[in-house]
Design an enzyme around this catalytic site. Sequence first.
Site, PDB file in Angstrom:
ATOM      1  CG  HIS A 112      -3.444  -3.717   3.381  1.00 29.56           C
ATOM      2  ND1 HIS A 112      -2.395  -3.078   3.993  1.00 29.56           N
ATOM      3  CD2 HIS A 112      -4.179  -2.750   2.792  1.00 29.56           C
ATOM      4  CE1 HIS A 112      -2.485  -1.769   3.782  1.00 29.56           C
ATOM      5  NE2 HIS A 112      -3.564  -1.539   3.054  1.00 29.56           N
ATOM      6  CD  GLU A 157      -0.657  -5.625   5.876  1.00 28.01           C
ATOM      7  OE1 GLU A 157      -0.521  -6.176   4.761  1.00 28.01           O
ATOM      8  OE2 GLU A 157      -0.983  -4.422   5.994  1.00 28.01           O
ATOM      9  CB  CYS A 197      -0.963  -0.058   1.182  1.00 29.82           C
ATOM     10  SG  CYS A 197      -2.392   1.031   0.992  1.00 29.82           S
TER      11      CYS A 197
END
Lengths: 92, 233
Positions: free
Chosen positions: B203, B205, B86
Site C-alpha cells: 500500500h 498510499e 491490493c
Amino acid sequence: MSRFDVEVRIKPRPGLLDPQGKAVHHALESLGYDGVSEAKVGRLIALTVEAGSEADARDRVEQMCRKLLANPVTEDFSLRVTEAPAVTDGDG
Amino acid sequence: MKVAVITFPGSNCDYDCYQALKTLGGFEPEFRWHRDEKLGDVDAVLLPGGFSYGDYLRSGAIARFSPIMEAVVEFARAGGPVAGICNGFQILCESGLLPGALLPNESLLFRSYDVHIRVETVRTPFTSAYERHQVLRIPIAHGDGNFHADDETLAELEGDDRIVFRYVDADGSLTPEANPNGSAHHIAGIVNASRNVLGMMPHPERAVEPVLGSTDGAGLFTSLRRHLEGAMA
C-alpha cells in the site's frame, strides 16, 4: 423448458499450491487418520437453471464457469447435471 | 491532474488514496462509484484496496463486472495509466488487464505489517521517480496476495522487465523469509505489456508522510505526476 439442478465443483488445478488442502491434510494426520495421501479444498456451487435440454443446461453453466464461477488460471471445474424435481404449484 | 479513485462496495482504502493524492499535491482526485458507467475526463485511475463485494467467490471476481470496470478497461486499453493496489491488483487480474492470479497466502494468515520491496524497473509511469533496486518500506495488509502464474507467463514477465516490485529483506536480498505470502519469484507488483497498468499488493498510499511511519510510497505518485505532466507538455 425444464429445470435442472447443476452442481459446479471447483478445485484448485493440479500442481497448484493449495494451503487450505495442506492444512486439512495435516489436521487429519494429527487426528490419526493415516492413508490419506492428499486433500484438496475447493468449492461447490449449486444452481437451478431452466433450459431446453440437459445438454443446453450444461452448455450454459460451462459458459458461466468460464466467465465468472471459476478462474481458469488457478481452478478446474466439473459439472453434475440432474433434472430438478417438478414443482407443484397451485393449492397442492 | 484528475485522478479517478474507484469505490466498490467493500473498498476501504479509497479515502487513503484520495488523501495521499491531496497530500502530495498536483492532483485533483475524484471518486467514482462502481455503478457509474463513465469515468469522465480523467488522466489516471486508481483501484483502491479493500474487500470489494466481501471477497465473495474470489477476491476481485465480482467487482470486475461492475459497470465502471468497462470504462476502466477501455481507458486502460487506450493507454491511460491505471494502478490497482491490493484488492485493486486482484480486480485487475480477474479482469484480464494483468496476467496471473492472487491466491490465499501460503501461511493462510492475514499479513498486516511493513515489508521491504525492491524497485525492479523504473520504466513505468509509476516508478520513474525511484532508482532501480531502491529498497522501499511499505505496509501490506492482505489474505490473498500469493501471486501465481504459469511458467510461461512468469518467463515473459521476467524477460520483458515487467516485474515492478519484489519482496526483499531490508538489505534488498531475496530471502525466503522476506516473502510474506508465497508469491512466485517474490512478485509484489507487475505491469501489463504496454506498461500503463500496474498491480501491486503493498500500500504506497499508506506511506506518503512521516506521521505514517514511512514516505517511501510517495515516489509512486510523484512518478505518476511527472508522467502526466510529460504527457501534457
